[in-house]
Design a protein around this motif. Structure first.
Motif, short mmCIF file in Angstrom:
data_model
loop_
_atom_site.label_atom_id
_atom_site.label_comp_id
_atom_site.label_asym_id
_atom_site.label_seq_id
_atom_site.Cartn_x
_atom_site.Cartn_y
_atom_site.Cartn_z
N GLY A 147 0.81 -1.21 0.00
CA GLY A 147 0.00 0.00 0.00
C GLY A 147 0.85 1.26 0.00
O GLY A 147 0.50 2.25 -0.65
N ARG A 148 1.98 1.23 0.71
CA ARG A 148 2.86 2.40 0.74
C ARG A 148 3.55 2.60 -0.60
O ARG A 148 3.72 3.73 -1.05
CB ARG A 148 3.87 2.24 1.88
N ILE A 149 3.92 1.50 -1.26
CA ILE A 149 4.50 1.62 -2.59
C ILE A 149 3.47 2.21 -3.56
O ILE A 149 3.78 3.08 -4.38
CB ILE A 149 4.99 0.25 -3.09
N SER A 150 2.23 1.74 -3.46
CA SER A 150 1.16 2.25 -4.31
C SER A 150 0.98 3.75 -4.10
O SER A 150 0.79 4.51 -5.06
CB SER A 150 -0.14 1.50 -4.02
N ARG A 151 1.05 4.22 -2.85
CA ARG A 151 0.92 5.64 -2.55
C ARG A 151 2.06 6.44 -3.18
O ARG A 151 1.86 7.53 -3.73
CB ARG A 151 0.91 5.87 -1.04
N LEU A 156 4.05 10.20 -7.45
CA LEU A 156 5.11 10.55 -8.39
C LEU A 156 4.71 10.44 -9.85
O LEU A 156 5.39 10.98 -10.73
CB LEU A 156 6.35 9.66 -8.15
N ALA A 157 3.61 9.74 -10.13
CA ALA A 157 3.23 9.47 -11.53
C ALA A 157 2.80 10.74 -12.25
O ALA A 157 2.14 11.61 -11.68
CB ALA A 157 2.12 8.43 -11.57
N ASN A 177 13.70 2.98 1.06
CA ASN A 177 13.89 4.08 2.01
C ASN A 177 12.65 4.95 2.11
O ASN A 177 12.36 5.53 3.16
CB ASN A 177 15.08 4.94 1.59
N MET A 178 11.91 5.07 1.01
CA MET A 178 10.73 5.91 1.00
C MET A 178 9.55 5.27 1.72
O MET A 178 8.71 5.98 2.29
CB MET A 178 10.33 6.24 -0.44
N VAL A 179 9.46 3.94 1.69
CA VAL A 179 8.29 3.27 2.28
C VAL A 179 8.62 2.59 3.61
O VAL A 179 7.74 1.97 4.21
CB VAL A 179 7.70 2.24 1.29
#
Length: 216
Positions: A147-151, A156-157, A177-179
């Motif tokens: 879910g965090r990757i999806s966010r 960024l898209a 590092n971001m998630v």
């Protein structure tokens, strides 16, 4: 000097008031991989990105890094330094050559002295910024890694040449590092998304082929 009108912290101020800040500011240039501000340092300025790409991050005593945000032209950081004299709460590093507009606290305080109503505008706008940060913390605490990757992908898209893409080079470690996850976990999720036809991983970008599933 540009993008000052995009700083939502100043939304609601008159054009003349914003121009006053600009006149008392200066441009600074940072080479790739240069630390702009360090966590714990004394802070006395807000920075508005004019060109380039940067990242805001935290590190623990073991050297583990968590990326708080990626910063592009029009983004800003260091706003708390305009309001107090506390140390910087995070570090910021230039990923590419970056030009930043530096607004010193002295210029901001001079504006407030001349136009006290501006402080109410700033406080109101700062509340919105805090709410956004609260949502980010909630995601780290309550949303799973997928879910965090999806966010992150959603944030960024962009649309370019008829494609939905993330137009920047992101390594698996960058994404981890971001998630707030391990690189191995991110690797497994990305592999599954590629095999499912959801994304394509290219050297300098990620292509989003279709809407990501709700769950992994």
């Amino acid at each position: 000097m540009k993008y000052l009108d995009r700083v939502d912290l100043f939304a609601g101020m008159s054009e003349a008031q914003v121009e006053t800040l600009k006149e008392r500011s200066r441009i600074r240039v940072f080479a790739p991989n240069t630390i702009v501000v360090s966590e714990g340092d004394e802070g006395s300025s807000l920075f508005v990105v004019q060109s380039g790409s940067l990242k805001a991050f935290l590190t623990d005593v073991g050297g583990r890094e968590v990326t708080l945000s990626l910063l592009d032209p029009g983004d800003y950081f260091g706003e708390l330094a305009l309001l107090d004299e506390a140390p910087r709460s995070a570090s910021v590093m230039a990923i590419t050559r970056s030009e930043l507009l530096q607004i010193p606290r002295s210029a901001f305080l001079a504006l407030i002295d001349a136009h006290p109503a501006c402080m109410q505008i700033v406080v109101h706008n700062l509340v919105g910024r805090i709410r956004q940060l609260t949502d980010n913390v909630r995601a780290l605490a309550l949303v799973d890694v997928f879910g965090r990757i999806s966010r992150v992908f959603d944030a960024l898209a962009i649309e370019k040449d008829g494609l939905t893409i993330i137009d920047r080079r992101l390594t698996q470690q960058d994404l981890a590092n971001m998630v707030g996850a391990s690189r191995e976990m991110v690797n497994r999720i990305l592999r599954d998304l590629v095999s499912g036809g959801y994304i394509e991983l290219e050297q300098q970008r990620i292509v989003l082929r279709k809407k990501l599933p709700n769950h992994w």
